[in-house]
Design a protein around this motif. Structure first.
Motif, PDB file in Angstrom:
ATOM      1  N   VAL A  64       0.840  -1.198   0.000  1.00  0.00           N
ATOM      2  CA  VAL A  64       0.000   0.000   0.000  1.00  0.00           C
ATOM      3  C   VAL A  64       0.875   1.248   0.000  1.00  0.00           C
ATOM      4  N   LEU A  65       1.896   1.259   0.837  1.00  0.00           N
ATOM      5  CA  LEU A  65       2.799   2.411   0.892  1.00  0.00           C
ATOM      6  C   LEU A  65       3.504   2.605  -0.447  1.00  0.00           C
ATOM      7  N   LEU A  66       3.948   1.533  -1.051  1.00  0.00           N
ATOM      8  CA  LEU A  66       4.631   1.620  -2.338  1.00  0.00           C
ATOM      9  C   LEU A  66       3.706   2.178  -3.414  1.00  0.00           C
ATOM     10  N   ARG A  67       2.446   1.734  -3.408  1.00  0.00           N
ATOM     11  CA  ARG A  67       1.477   2.267  -4.375  1.00  0.00           C
ATOM     12  C   ARG A  67       1.309   3.775  -4.215  1.00  0.00           C
ATOM     13  N   VAL A  68       1.229   4.219  -2.966  1.00  0.00           N
ATOM     14  CA  VAL A  68       1.055   5.652  -2.722  1.00  0.00           C
ATOM     15  C   VAL A  68       2.300   6.414  -3.160  1.00  0.00           C
ATOM     16  N   LEU A  69       3.463   5.863  -2.885  1.00  0.00           N
ATOM     17  CA  LEU A  69       4.695   6.541  -3.285  1.00  0.00           C
ATOM     18  C   LEU A  69       4.832   6.615  -4.798  1.00  0.00           C
TER      19      LEU A  69
END
Length: 76
Positions: A64-69
């Motif tokens: 999820v964090l990677l998608r947002v980044l």
């Protein structure tokens, strides 16, 4: 920049399961200590199970964090 991201994450089932497994593992260890029992095979299996659940949970939230980044959008 990281703090400025609009990140909203709902709890995942794997995260809740990992927490339950971790609490169970701690309870098992405390129970074994309280009754002065030694169960190395059970302890090893419980440790591996806890590690697997924890790693899977971390990967799910990391995704999820990677998608947002990468995409910069909101996710739920």
């Amino acid at each position: 920049r990281l703090l400025a991201l609009r990140l909203r994450v709902a709890p995942f089932a794997i995260g809740k399961a990992a927490t339950a497994v971790q609490i169970g593992y701690i309870g098992l260890q405390l129970g074994l200590l309280a009754f002065d029992l030694d169960a190395p095979r059970l302890t090893t299996a419980a440790a591996w199970t806890t590690a697997i659940f924890t790693i899977l949970s971390g990967l799910a939230y990391g995704q999820v964090l990677l998608r947002v980044l990468v995409f910069g959008g909101r996710t739920a």
